[in-house]
Scaffold this active site. Sequence first.
Site, PDB file in Angstrom:
ATOM      1  N   THR A   1       0.863  -1.183   0.000  1.00 34.67           N
ATOM      2  CA  THR A   1       0.000   0.000   0.000  1.00 34.67           C
ATOM      3  C   THR A   1       0.899   1.233   0.000  1.00 34.67           C
ATOM      4  OG1 THR A   1      -1.685  -1.168   1.253  1.00 34.67           O
ATOM      5  CG2 THR A   1      -1.825   1.222   1.245  1.00 34.67           C
TER       6      THR A   1
ATOM      7  N   LYS B   1      -7.600   1.794  -3.044  1.00 36.61           N
ATOM      8  CA  LYS B   1      -7.243   1.361  -1.678  1.00 36.61           C
ATOM      9  C   LYS B   1      -7.351   2.551  -0.712  1.00 36.61           C
ATOM     10  CE  LYS B   1      -5.112  -1.003   1.646  1.00 36.61           C
ATOM     11  NZ  LYS B   1      -5.248  -2.320   2.178  1.00 36.61           N
TER      12      LYS B   1
ATOM     13  N   LYS C   1      -0.313   4.757   8.686  1.00 38.27           N
ATOM     14  CA  LYS C   1       0.520   4.914   7.480  1.00 38.27           C
ATOM     15  C   LYS C   1      -0.364   5.136   6.247  1.00 38.27           C
ATOM     16  CE  LYS C   1       1.437   1.788   4.750  1.00 38.27           C
ATOM     17  NZ  LYS C   1       1.679   0.744   3.795  1.00 38.27           N
TER      18      LYS C   1
HETATM   19  P1  NAP Z   1       5.440  -6.521   7.387  1.00 36.71           P
HETATM   20  O1  NAP Z   1       5.016  -7.792   8.017  1.00 36.71           O
HETATM   21  O2  NAP Z   1       6.030  -5.453   8.224  1.00 36.71           O
HETATM   22  O3  NAP Z   1       6.495  -6.903   6.214  1.00 36.71           O
HETATM   23  C1  NAP Z   1       7.129  -5.909   5.458  1.00 36.71           C
HETATM   24  C2  NAP Z   1       8.008  -6.563   4.416  1.00 36.71           C
HETATM   25  O4  NAP Z   1       8.648  -5.550   3.647  1.00 36.71           O
HETATM   26  C3  NAP Z   1       9.164  -7.406   5.040  1.00 36.71           C
HETATM   27  O5  NAP Z   1       9.409  -8.512   4.193  1.00 36.71           O
HETATM   28  C4  NAP Z   1      10.320  -6.404   5.012  1.00 36.71           C
HETATM   29  O6  NAP Z   1      11.597  -7.021   4.998  1.00 36.71           O
HETATM   30  C5  NAP Z   1      10.055  -5.725   3.689  1.00 36.71           C
HETATM   31  N1  NAP Z   1      10.705  -4.416   3.596  1.00 36.71           N
HETATM   32  C6  NAP Z   1      10.391  -3.303   4.289  1.00 36.71           C
HETATM   33  N2  NAP Z   1      11.214  -2.294   3.932  1.00 36.71           N
HETATM   34  C7  NAP Z   1      12.047  -2.783   2.995  1.00 36.71           C
HETATM   35  C8  NAP Z   1      13.108  -2.221   2.246  1.00 36.71           C
HETATM   36  N3  NAP Z   1      13.465  -0.934   2.381  1.00 36.71           N
HETATM   37  N4  NAP Z   1      13.772  -3.019   1.383  1.00 36.71           N
HETATM   38  C9  NAP Z   1      13.402  -4.315   1.234  1.00 36.71           C
HETATM   39  N5  NAP Z   1      12.419  -4.918   1.904  1.00 36.71           N
HETATM   40  C10 NAP Z   1      11.736  -4.148   2.785  1.00 36.71           C
HETATM   41  O7  NAP Z   1       4.232  -5.814   6.604  1.00 36.71           O
HETATM   42  P2  NAP Z   1       2.922  -6.503   5.996  1.00 36.71           P
HETATM   43  O8  NAP Z   1       1.862  -6.541   7.049  1.00 36.71           O
HETATM   44  O9  NAP Z   1       3.305  -7.736   5.267  1.00 36.71           O
HETATM   45  O10 NAP Z   1       2.460  -5.367   4.948  1.00 36.71           O
HETATM   46  C11 NAP Z   1       3.055  -5.243   3.669  1.00 36.71           C
HETATM   47  C12 NAP Z   1       2.232  -4.257   2.842  1.00 36.71           C
HETATM   48  O11 NAP Z   1       0.896  -4.743   2.722  1.00 36.71           O
HETATM   49  C13 NAP Z   1       2.148  -2.867   3.495  1.00 36.71           C
HETATM   50  O12 NAP Z   1       2.204  -1.874   2.497  1.00 36.71           O
HETATM   51  C14 NAP Z   1       0.781  -2.894   4.161  1.00 36.71           C
HETATM   52  O13 NAP Z   1       0.228  -1.602   4.303  1.00 36.71           O
HETATM   53  C15 NAP Z   1      -0.007  -3.744   3.191  1.00 36.71           C
HETATM   54  N6  NAP Z   1      -1.173  -4.418   3.792  1.00 36.71           N
HETATM   55  C16 NAP Z   1      -1.070  -5.030   5.016  1.00 36.71           C
HETATM   56  C17 NAP Z   1      -2.187  -5.631   5.567  1.00 36.71           C
HETATM   57  C18 NAP Z   1      -2.123  -6.328   6.908  1.00 36.71           C
HETATM   58  O14 NAP Z   1      -3.188  -6.659   7.465  1.00 36.71           O
HETATM   59  N7  NAP Z   1      -0.942  -6.606   7.461  1.00 36.71           N
HETATM   60  C19 NAP Z   1      -3.418  -5.641   4.869  1.00 36.71           C
HETATM   61  C20 NAP Z   1      -3.479  -5.042   3.619  1.00 36.71           C
HETATM   62  C21 NAP Z   1      -2.355  -4.431   3.087  1.00 36.71           C
HETATM   63  P3  NAP Z   1      12.321  -7.469   6.387  1.00 36.71           P
HETATM   64  O15 NAP Z   1      11.796  -8.848   6.669  1.00 36.71           O
HETATM   65  O16 NAP Z   1      13.752  -7.414   6.089  1.00 36.71           O
HETATM   66  O17 NAP Z   1      11.910  -6.473   7.443  1.00 36.71           O
END
Ligand code: NAP
Length: 295
Positions: free
Chosen positions: A93, A168, A236
């Site tokens: 997102t 979104k 965010k």
């Molecule tokens: P998360 O668990 O915090 O995972 C984030 C991922 O991004 C990890 O693999 C992290 O790597 C990687 N990352 C972050 N910064 C990076 C960088 N600079 N370079 C390379 N890799 C990087 O987050 P998530 O919940 O999966 O969410 C991911 C996306 O989906 C977000 O944009 C969020 O808003 C969206 N989303 C989330 C949800 C939800 O319920 N969680 C629902 C809908 C949409 P590391 O492992 O090295 O930290």
Amino acid sequence: MRTGFVGLGAMGAPMARNLHRAGLLSGVWNRTAAKANELARELGCKAYEDPAKLAADCDIVVVCVSADQDLRDVVAFMRAGLRPGSIVIDCSTVGAATARALHAELASIDVAFLDCPVSGGVEGARQGTLAIMAGGDEPAFRRALPVLEKMGRKIAYLGPSGAGQATKATNQIMCAGIIQAVAEAMAFAKAEGLPLERVIDTLGQGAGSSWYFVNRAPFMARMDFPAGFRVRLHEKDLRICHEMAAARGVRLPVVESTLEEYAALIREGHGDEDISTIYRHKSALFAAGGPGPKS
Ligand code: NAP
């Protein structure tokens, strides 16, 4: 379709597993290599040390990272490997402007970029039932559909680059307004001494009902807000909505007031709770007593 996955967080890892089950996943890359190695061992696919090498081996790369700059960084890491004719599907997102900039940048090397943010949470990612909102070139979207269909149940093409992220953002604004209204109404019901479980059961059938009322008012009644949609993540997303509205010279009251509430909740240590924790503030209004007459 050789498909690679970049960003194996709470959403990305289960989405990658679904691609693997469908026989589409060739390899994975994650900034923290241990996560990629572990998933690759579990699935029997390849963990790459270099995202450009993963891109070079794939027709489609799905990305799911945290925020705008992270996505820009990841695309920069992969760029040297991306093959002409390939597709990057971004499920993070981020702002629509970021999506449009990356779409233009990759178009110059004949790579399609689709903004495909998702809704449905970690449960939806696990079950492959996400709603996926796509923006970008329609022929690329049609080519990407077999991959998207393995991660989601409702897959919608919304229009040119940025349209997926704008959709979104629209959803996140609605969530903000609804959670505020549900929390305020529940605080009112409690102050009136109503039996909350029965109120939820009754009004859950009424015109004011919503998914948030049916599924999150019970959290409020129990004063327990286990991590579902975390305050930090919605905050965010609302900052993205704030930026997008500001680019049109507008401040949206629901977005602004929710951002203020979330900033306070994060300061108070509730940033990792479900957004229904906003009820803490609404019920405190009654505990403190308002400025009006008390009869
Ligand atoms: P998360 O668990 O915090 O995972 C984030 C991922 O991004 C990890 O693999 C992290 O790597 C990687 N990352 C972050 N910064 C990076 C960088 N600079 N370079 C390379 N890799 C990087 O987050 P998530 O919940 O999966 O969410 C991911 C996306 O989906 C977000 O944009 C969020 O808003 C969206 N989303 C989330 C949800 C939800 O319920 N969680 C629902 C809908 C949409 P590391 O492992 O090295 O930290």
